[in-house]
Design a protein around this motif. Sequence first.
Motif, PDB file in Angstrom:
ATOM      1  N   VAL A 125      -2.038   5.479  -7.323  1.00 42.66           N
ATOM      2  CA  VAL A 125      -2.087   6.903  -6.974  1.00 42.66           C
ATOM      3  C   VAL A 125      -2.165   7.752  -8.233  1.00 42.66           C
ATOM      4  O   VAL A 125      -2.956   8.711  -8.307  1.00 42.66           O
ATOM      5  CB  VAL A 125      -0.860   7.282  -6.133  1.00 42.66           C
ATOM      6  N   PHE A 126      -1.382   7.413  -9.256  1.00 46.01           N
ATOM      7  CA  PHE A 126      -1.384   8.203 -10.491  1.00 46.01           C
ATOM      8  C   PHE A 126      -2.718   8.077 -11.218  1.00 46.01           C
ATOM      9  O   PHE A 126      -3.262   9.085 -11.714  1.00 46.01           O
ATOM     10  CB  PHE A 126      -0.246   7.743 -11.404  1.00 46.01           C
ATOM     11  N   MET A 127      -3.278   6.858 -11.306  1.00 40.95           N
ATOM     12  CA  MET A 127      -4.554   6.684 -11.996  1.00 40.95           C
ATOM     13  C   MET A 127      -5.685   7.382 -11.247  1.00 40.95           C
ATOM     14  O   MET A 127      -6.574   7.996 -11.869  1.00 40.95           O
ATOM     15  CB  MET A 127      -4.859   5.191 -12.148  1.00 40.95           C
ATOM     16  N   ALA A 128      -5.671   7.309  -9.910  1.00 35.51           N
ATOM     17  CA  ALA A 128      -6.689   8.023  -9.131  1.00 35.51           C
ATOM     18  C   ALA A 128      -6.557   9.527  -9.324  1.00 35.51           C
ATOM     19  O   ALA A 128      -7.555  10.246  -9.464  1.00 35.51           O
ATOM     20  CB  ALA A 128      -6.561   7.660  -7.649  1.00 35.51           C
ATOM     21  N   LEU A 129      -5.320  10.022  -9.340  1.00 34.35           N
ATOM     22  CA  LEU A 129      -5.095  11.447  -9.563  1.00 34.35           C
ATOM     23  C   LEU A 129      -5.615  11.874 -10.936  1.00 34.35           C
ATOM     24  O   LEU A 129      -6.301  12.906 -11.069  1.00 34.35           O
ATOM     25  CB  LEU A 129      -3.607  11.763  -9.441  1.00 34.35           C
ATOM     26  N   ALA A 130      -5.307  11.090 -11.966  1.00 34.74           N
ATOM     27  CA  ALA A 130      -5.754  11.440 -13.316  1.00 34.74           C
ATOM     28  C   ALA A 130      -7.276  11.405 -13.423  1.00 34.74           C
ATOM     29  O   ALA A 130      -7.890  12.298 -14.024  1.00 34.74           O
ATOM     30  CB  ALA A 130      -5.126  10.480 -14.331  1.00 34.74           C
ATOM     31  N   PHE A 131      -7.903  10.394 -12.833  1.00 30.95           N
ATOM     32  CA  PHE A 131      -9.359  10.263 -12.951  1.00 30.95           C
ATOM     33  C   PHE A 131     -10.082  11.386 -12.224  1.00 30.95           C
ATOM     34  O   PHE A 131     -10.953  12.058 -12.794  1.00 30.95           O
ATOM     35  CB  PHE A 131      -9.800   8.906 -12.393  1.00 30.95           C
ATOM     36  N   TRP A 132      -9.740  11.636 -10.955  1.00 28.81           N
ATOM     37  CA  TRP A 132     -10.464  12.642 -10.175  1.00 28.81           C
ATOM     38  C   TRP A 132     -10.135  14.052 -10.635  1.00 28.81           C
ATOM     39  O   TRP A 132     -10.978  14.953 -10.533  1.00 28.81           O
ATOM     40  CB  TRP A 132     -10.169  12.464  -8.692  1.00 28.81           C
ATOM     41  N   LEU A 147      -8.470  15.491  -3.605  1.00 34.07           N
ATOM     42  CA  LEU A 147      -9.234  14.424  -2.947  1.00 34.07           C
ATOM     43  C   LEU A 147      -8.866  13.032  -3.450  1.00 34.07           C
ATOM     44  O   LEU A 147      -9.376  12.044  -2.903  1.00 34.07           O
ATOM     45  CB  LEU A 147     -10.735  14.649  -3.176  1.00 34.07           C
ATOM     46  N   SER A 148      -8.004  12.932  -4.462  1.00 32.81           N
ATOM     47  CA  SER A 148      -7.750  11.622  -5.071  1.00 32.81           C
ATOM     48  C   SER A 148      -7.105  10.641  -4.092  1.00 32.81           C
ATOM     49  O   SER A 148      -7.552   9.495  -3.975  1.00 32.81           O
ATOM     50  CB  SER A 148      -6.866  11.793  -6.306  1.00 32.81           C
ATOM     51  N   SER A 149      -6.079  11.078  -3.374  1.00 32.57           N
ATOM     52  CA  SER A 149      -5.418  10.170  -2.427  1.00 32.57           C
ATOM     53  C   SER A 149      -6.317   9.782  -1.258  1.00 32.57           C
ATOM     54  O   SER A 149      -6.383   8.596  -0.902  1.00 32.57           O
ATOM     55  CB  SER A 149      -4.113  10.800  -1.925  1.00 32.57           C
TER      56      SER A 149
END
Length: 366
Positions: free
Chosen positions: A322-329, A340-342
């Motif tokens: 969740v944290f890596m997706a949040l940082a990337f998007w 939209l990351s989650s």
Amino acid sequence: MRVLPVQTTGTPLPDSQTDLPPVIRRAEVVAFALISLLLITVVAVLFLAKAFFLPVVAAFIVGTMLSPAAGFLERHRIPRAVAAVLIVCAVGAGVAFIVGLISSPLMEWRNRLPELGSLLREKLHVFDRPLALWQELQTMLGGSDAFSSTTFQMPKFEWVQPAVEFLSPTFTEFLLFFATLVLFIASWRDLRRALIMNFTGHDSRLRTLRILNAIEEQLGGYLLTVTMINFGVGAATGLICAITGMPNPAGLGALAATLNFFPIIGPVAMFVILSVVGVVAFPTIGTGLIASLAFVGLTFIEGHFVTPTIIGRRLELNALAVFMALAFWTWLWGPMGGFLSSPLLIVALILKEHLWPPNSPNLPAD
């Protein structure tokens, strides 16, 4: 006289082909390089064409979340197109109401920025003595004394307008988002059928149907659950602000509910906002930090007990993922990418589960 061959000791070669050590072949290297180039190209296109892809992808994700509501209205004799318009109008009215609650205090505080800056500077003079002690300690240890002759200055507020421009999408992006959202919800059933019938095999069609059903069910449940939780956080924050005497508790509660849609970043930003507002509004720093500290306790309970208990029954989301997706998007598409990351992570996990199901034996417990 015949000379016998000298036998040398060493590790014998394996007899069978399966015992040979693994060898990286040229085809594998080429495939890895091509996949890496493809990923880099996709990320570059998504970044450079953000004005097009961000509203379209957001409309697809939000439309998939709202498709169960459209199906419910359709089962009650309301045409799909009319249901799409009604749903989008209802969502837009709710967003406009929340923006109205938030924008009124923001405009008031924006007009008072010089006054608020001077008040905050006066409150922060309490840290002059600890800073002086720190400078003396640096001097005693032989450190640099570059800050000894400088006085504390409040940061300038020239960043406000660029920040608002960064956070606010353009009118064209809004128009593209809402138009795509209405058309997507209205034609989602036909799109599903066309996508399923595009495959020829029975197994492929069945797998596609299961993937689409899982995505629609999980995203719809995620949106409903997270919205209810965030509204609860907003109501509790407003109640905390009203009890502690913070100015405009309704606006702060609406802001807390909105920011809580952004994992990790939203609660941290809300804590900073509550701290600044409290320090400016109350005569002492300790009194001004009561609301922000109570908000920390609220988010701790929500993040460690409420949300894992409710959402954990439906989805298994790894905190690191969740944290890596949040940082990337967020890096790629800004605040809307963080929102939209989650959902995008949920879609990726569903695709992985159905396209590459785990077939390895269970490992023993540690």
